[in-house]
Design a protein around this motif. Structure first.
Motif, PDB file in Angstrom:
ATOM      1  N   ILE A 126       0.869  -1.167   0.000  1.00 31.52           N
ATOM      2  CA  ILE A 126       0.000   0.000   0.000  1.00 31.52           C
ATOM      3  C   ILE A 126       0.908   1.219   0.000  1.00 31.52           C
ATOM      4  CG2 ILE A 126      -1.756   1.254   1.301  1.00 31.52           C
ATOM      5  CD1 ILE A 126      -2.581  -1.570   2.416  1.00 31.52           C
ATOM      6  N   GLU A 127       0.814   2.006  -1.058  1.00 28.71           N
ATOM      7  CA  GLU A 127       1.704   3.157  -1.191  1.00 28.71           C
ATOM      8  C   GLU A 127       1.209   4.328  -0.338  1.00 28.71           C
ATOM      9  OE1 GLU A 127       2.311   3.785  -5.411  1.00 28.71           O
ATOM     10  OE2 GLU A 127       3.504   1.952  -5.570  1.00 28.71           O
ATOM     11  N   ASN A 128       1.691   5.517  -0.586  1.00 32.37           N
ATOM     12  CA  ASN A 128       1.426   6.693   0.239  1.00 32.37           C
ATOM     13  C   ASN A 128       0.039   7.303   0.000  1.00 32.37           C
ATOM     14  OD1 ASN A 128       4.121   6.571   1.206  1.00 32.37           O
ATOM     15  ND2 ASN A 128       4.813   7.668  -0.604  1.00 32.37           N
ATOM     16  N   ALA A 157     -15.707  -2.918   0.190  1.00 31.34           N
ATOM     17  CA  ALA A 157     -15.226  -3.394  -1.108  1.00 31.34           C
ATOM     18  C   ALA A 157     -14.399  -4.654  -0.896  1.00 31.34           C
ATOM     19  CB  ALA A 157     -14.383  -2.322  -1.798  1.00 31.34           C
ATOM     20  N   THR A 158     -14.397  -5.527  -1.904  1.00 27.68           N
ATOM     21  CA  THR A 158     -13.566  -6.727  -1.894  1.00 27.68           C
ATOM     22  C   THR A 158     -12.540  -6.591  -3.011  1.00 27.68           C
ATOM     23  OG1 THR A 158     -15.332  -8.113  -1.019  1.00 27.68           O
ATOM     24  CG2 THR A 158     -13.548  -9.239  -2.178  1.00 27.68           C
ATOM     25  N   ILE A 159     -11.276  -6.769  -2.662  1.00 25.26           N
ATOM     26  CA  ILE A 159     -10.177  -6.631  -3.617  1.00 25.26           C
ATOM     27  C   ILE A 159      -9.549  -8.013  -3.794  1.00 25.26           C
ATOM     28  CG2 ILE A 159      -8.058  -5.407  -4.189  1.00 25.26           C
ATOM     29  CD1 ILE A 159     -10.569  -3.568  -3.669  1.00 25.26           C
ATOM     30  N   VAL A 160      -9.746  -8.614  -4.968  1.00 23.25           N
ATOM     31  CA  VAL A 160      -9.190  -9.927  -5.254  1.00 23.25           C
ATOM     32  C   VAL A 160      -7.679  -9.791  -5.427  1.00 23.25           C
ATOM     33  CG1 VAL A 160      -9.191 -11.826  -6.923  1.00 23.25           C
ATOM     34  CG2 VAL A 160     -11.344 -10.763  -6.244  1.00 23.25           C
ATOM     35  N   GLY A 161      -6.927 -10.736  -4.900  1.00 27.54           N
ATOM     36  CA  GLY A 161      -5.469 -10.674  -4.903  1.00 27.54           C
ATOM     37  C   GLY A 161      -4.854 -10.703  -6.288  1.00 27.54           C
ATOM     38  N   GLY A 162      -3.634 -10.160  -6.364  1.00 26.41           N
ATOM     39  CA  GLY A 162      -2.855 -10.212  -7.590  1.00 26.41           C
ATOM     40  C   GLY A 162      -3.098  -9.064  -8.540  1.00 26.41           C
ATOM     41  N   ILE A 163      -3.749  -7.997  -8.074  1.00 28.38           N
ATOM     42  CA  ILE A 163      -4.052  -6.873  -8.960  1.00 28.38           C
ATOM     43  C   ILE A 163      -3.344  -5.611  -8.489  1.00 28.38           C
ATOM     44  CG2 ILE A 163      -6.304  -7.848  -9.559  1.00 28.38           C
ATOM     45  CD1 ILE A 163      -7.545  -5.577  -7.832  1.00 28.38           C
ATOM     46  N   SER A 164      -3.468  -4.564  -9.302  1.00 32.20           N
ATOM     47  CA  SER A 164      -2.928  -3.253  -8.973  1.00 32.20           C
ATOM     48  C   SER A 164      -4.052  -2.233  -9.101  1.00 32.20           C
ATOM     49  CB  SER A 164      -1.784  -2.908  -9.920  1.00 32.20           C
ATOM     50  OG  SER A 164      -1.290  -1.617  -9.660  1.00 32.20           O
ATOM     51  N   ILE A 165      -4.145  -1.361  -8.122  1.00 35.88           N
ATOM     52  CA  ILE A 165      -5.104  -0.261  -8.154  1.00 35.88           C
ATOM     53  C   ILE A 165      -4.295   1.003  -8.386  1.00 35.88           C
ATOM     54  CG2 ILE A 165      -6.781   1.058  -6.803  1.00 35.88           C
ATOM     55  CD1 ILE A 165      -7.469  -1.599  -5.384  1.00 35.88           C
ATOM     56  N   VAL A 221      -1.700  -1.206  -4.012  1.00 29.94           N
ATOM     57  CA  VAL A 221      -2.607  -0.063  -4.026  1.00 29.94           C
ATOM     58  C   VAL A 221      -1.715   1.167  -4.145  1.00 29.94           C
ATOM     59  CG1 VAL A 221      -4.443   1.173  -2.831  1.00 29.94           C
ATOM     60  CG2 VAL A 221      -4.231  -1.316  -2.546  1.00 29.94           C
ATOM     61  N   ARG A 222      -1.813   1.853  -5.285  1.00 30.25           N
ATOM     62  CA  ARG A 222      -0.906   2.961  -5.606  1.00 30.25           C
ATOM     63  C   ARG A 222      -1.267   4.256  -4.858  1.00 30.25           C
ATOM     64  NH1 ARG A 222       3.168   0.332  -7.766  1.00 30.25           N
ATOM     65  NH2 ARG A 222       2.579  -0.973  -9.501  1.00 30.25           N
ATOM     66  N   ASN A 223      -0.356   5.206  -4.898  1.00 32.48           N
ATOM     67  CA  ASN A 223      -0.488   6.492  -4.211  1.00 32.48           C
ATOM     68  C   ASN A 223      -1.854   7.140  -4.432  1.00 32.48           C
ATOM     69  OD1 ASN A 223       2.216   6.547  -3.206  1.00 32.48           O
ATOM     70  ND2 ASN A 223       2.913   7.174  -5.230  1.00 32.48           N
ATOM     71  N   TYR A 224      -2.420   7.654  -3.363  1.00 24.59           N
ATOM     72  CA  TYR A 224      -3.655   8.460  -3.350  1.00 24.59           C
ATOM     73  C   TYR A 224      -4.917   7.697  -3.748  1.00 24.59           C
ATOM     74  CZ  TYR A 224      -0.549  12.461  -2.863  1.00 24.59           C
ATOM     75  OH  TYR A 224       0.396  13.348  -2.417  1.00 24.59           O
ATOM     76  N   ALA A 270      -7.143   6.342  -8.047  1.00 26.42           N
ATOM     77  CA  ALA A 270      -8.355   5.581  -8.370  1.00 26.42           C
ATOM     78  C   ALA A 270      -9.316   5.642  -7.189  1.00 26.42           C
ATOM     79  CB  ALA A 270      -8.003   4.134  -8.693  1.00 26.42           C
ATOM     80  N   LEU A 271     -10.606   5.527  -7.493  1.00 22.55           N
ATOM     81  CA  LEU A 271     -11.643   5.541  -6.472  1.00 22.55           C
ATOM     82  C   LEU A 271     -12.520   4.310  -6.657  1.00 22.55           C
ATOM     83  CD1 LEU A 271     -13.120   6.954  -4.155  1.00 22.55           C
ATOM     84  CD2 LEU A 271     -14.335   8.312  -5.860  1.00 22.55           C
ATOM     85  N   ILE A 272     -12.518   3.433  -5.644  1.00 20.76           N
ATOM     86  CA  ILE A 272     -13.293   2.202  -5.667  1.00 20.76           C
ATOM     87  C   ILE A 272     -14.551   2.448  -4.844  1.00 20.76           C
ATOM     88  CG2 ILE A 272     -13.285  -0.269  -5.168  1.00 20.76           C
ATOM     89  CD1 ILE A 272     -10.993   0.690  -7.088  1.00 20.76           C
ATOM     90  N   GLY A 273     -15.726   2.299  -5.455  1.00 23.03           N
ATOM     91  CA  GLY A 273     -16.983   2.547  -4.752  1.00 23.03           C
ATOM     92  C   GLY A 273     -17.250   1.523  -3.668  1.00 23.03           C
ATOM     93  N   ALA A 274     -18.007   1.949  -2.664  1.00 19.81           N
ATOM     94  CA  ALA A 274     -18.370   1.073  -1.548  1.00 19.81           C
ATOM     95  C   ALA A 274     -19.064  -0.182  -2.063  1.00 19.81           C
ATOM     96  CB  ALA A 274     -19.277   1.823  -0.577  1.00 19.81           C
ATOM     97  N   GLY A 275     -18.718  -1.316  -1.492  1.00 18.57           N
ATOM     98  CA  GLY A 275     -19.347  -2.581  -1.829  1.00 18.57           C
ATOM     99  C   GLY A 275     -18.906  -3.214  -3.134  1.00 18.57           C
ATOM    100  N   SER A 276     -17.968  -2.609  -3.818  1.00 18.24           N
ATOM    101  CA  SER A 276     -17.509  -3.133  -5.108  1.00 18.24           C
ATOM    102  C   SER A 276     -16.702  -4.413  -4.937  1.00 18.24           C
ATOM    103  CB  SER A 276     -16.633  -2.097  -5.820  1.00 18.24           C
ATOM    104  OG  SER A 276     -17.375  -0.944  -6.104  1.00 18.24           O
ATOM    105  N   VAL A 277     -16.712  -5.241  -5.975  1.00 17.97           N
ATOM    106  CA  VAL A 277     -15.864  -6.429  -6.017  1.00 17.97           C
ATOM    107  C   VAL A 277     -14.885  -6.224  -7.169  1.00 17.97           C
ATOM    108  CG1 VAL A 277     -15.769  -8.923  -6.305  1.00 17.97           C
ATOM    109  CG2 VAL A 277     -17.685  -7.878  -5.055  1.00 17.97           C
ATOM    110  N   VAL A 278     -13.626  -5.979  -6.833  1.00 19.33           N
ATOM    111  CA  VAL A 278     -12.599  -5.635  -7.814  1.00 19.33           C
ATOM    112  C   VAL A 278     -11.831  -6.899  -8.174  1.00 19.33           C
ATOM    113  CG1 VAL A 278     -10.607  -4.179  -8.297  1.00 19.33           C
ATOM    114  CG2 VAL A 278     -12.461  -3.312  -6.859  1.00 19.33           C
ATOM    115  N   THR A 279     -11.898  -7.277  -9.458  1.00 24.12           N
ATOM    116  CA  THR A 279     -11.304  -8.539  -9.905  1.00 24.12           C
ATOM    117  C   THR A 279     -10.181  -8.352 -10.914  1.00 24.12           C
ATOM    118  OG1 THR A 279     -12.938  -8.744 -11.672  1.00 24.12           O
ATOM    119  CG2 THR A 279     -13.487  -9.770  -9.551  1.00 24.12           C
ATOM    120  N   ARG A 280      -9.890  -7.112 -11.270  1.00 25.07           N
ATOM    121  CA  ARG A 280      -8.834  -6.859 -12.265  1.00 25.07           C
ATOM    122  C   ARG A 280      -8.149  -5.535 -11.967  1.00 25.07           C
ATOM    123  NH1 ARG A 280     -12.590  -6.969 -17.338  1.00 25.07           N
ATOM    124  NH2 ARG A 280     -13.264  -8.699 -16.104  1.00 25.07           N
ATOM    125  N   ASP A 281      -7.029  -5.282 -12.640  1.00 22.03           N
ATOM    126  CA  ASP A 281      -6.292  -4.037 -12.454  1.00 22.03           C
ATOM    127  C   ASP A 281      -7.200  -2.837 -12.714  1.00 22.03           C
ATOM    128  OD1 ASP A 281      -4.011  -5.505 -11.934  1.00 22.03           O
ATOM    129  OD2 ASP A 281      -3.059  -5.090 -13.866  1.00 22.03           O
TER     130      ASP A 281
END
Length: 185
Positions: A71-73, A113-121, A103-106, A125-136
């Motif tokens: 997790i960056e800055n 939210a659920t963040i599936v492993g092995g990806i980059s954000i 998870v990149r800066n800012y 970027a802004l991930i909405g509440a309750g989202s399921v993130v499956t890709r970069d």
């Protein structure tokens, strides 16, 4: 003199904590975890060993940060965000290596939210509440839903862009080579 604040009801085993960081009650931080300066680690969190957290990061209550996370800055992680680090988990079986997630800066991740492993954000970027993130997720992307879908772009200030312009801070952006960048003004 250190200005690190660790609540008396937290179990913090690492010494690798930056100045100005606060860790609240009922949090567990394992011995090899690295946490930067000026972070706020809220109550009821778990941070495993192979974790690096940058400076100025907020981790809200109910978050577990598993091995393999970077997790960056200036990142915000909302309450009860769930990270994964193994595509094929089985009881009593440990993989030879956990998935790496960055998870990149800012970037900001909304509650639950659920963040599936092995990806980059990407940055900002802004991930909405309750989202399921499956890709970069690219820089400045606004995503939400299950699975999370690209629904727009956000400014450095966090506001949604309209026609690549921010009505809150008046910054303007453009897309060059499939990357959103701030216009020189």
């Amino acid at each position: 003199m250190s200005n690190i604040k660790i609540h008396s009801l937290a179990d913090v085993q690492t010494d690798l904590i930056g100045e100005g960081t606060t860790i609240w009650q009922f949090s567990v931080v394992l011995k090899q975890a690295k946490i930067g300066a000026n972070c706020n680690i809220n109550a009821l969190t778990l941070i495993e060993n192979d974790v690096v957290i940058g400076d100025n990061v907020t981790v809200k209550s109910g978050v577990q940060i598993w091995d393999g996370l970077r997790i960056e800055n200036n990142v915000f992680i909302g309450p009860n965000v769930t990270f994964t680090n193994d595509f094929t988990p089985r009881s009593k079986q440990r993989p030879s290596e956990f998935l790496k997630t960055t998870v990149r800066n800012y970037a900001s991740i909304g509650a639950n939210a659920t963040i599936v492993g092995g990806i980059s954000i990407g940055e900002y970027a802004l991930i909405g509440a309750g989202s399921v993130v499956t890709r970069d997720i690219p820089a400045h992307a606004l995503v939400y839903g299950n699975p999370a879908k690209h629904c727009g772009w956000v400014c450095e200030c966090g506001s949604k862009l309209e026609d690549f312009s921010c009505s809150s801070c008046n910054l303007e952006y453009e897309i060059i080579n499939n990357t959103i960048i701030k216009k020189d003004t």
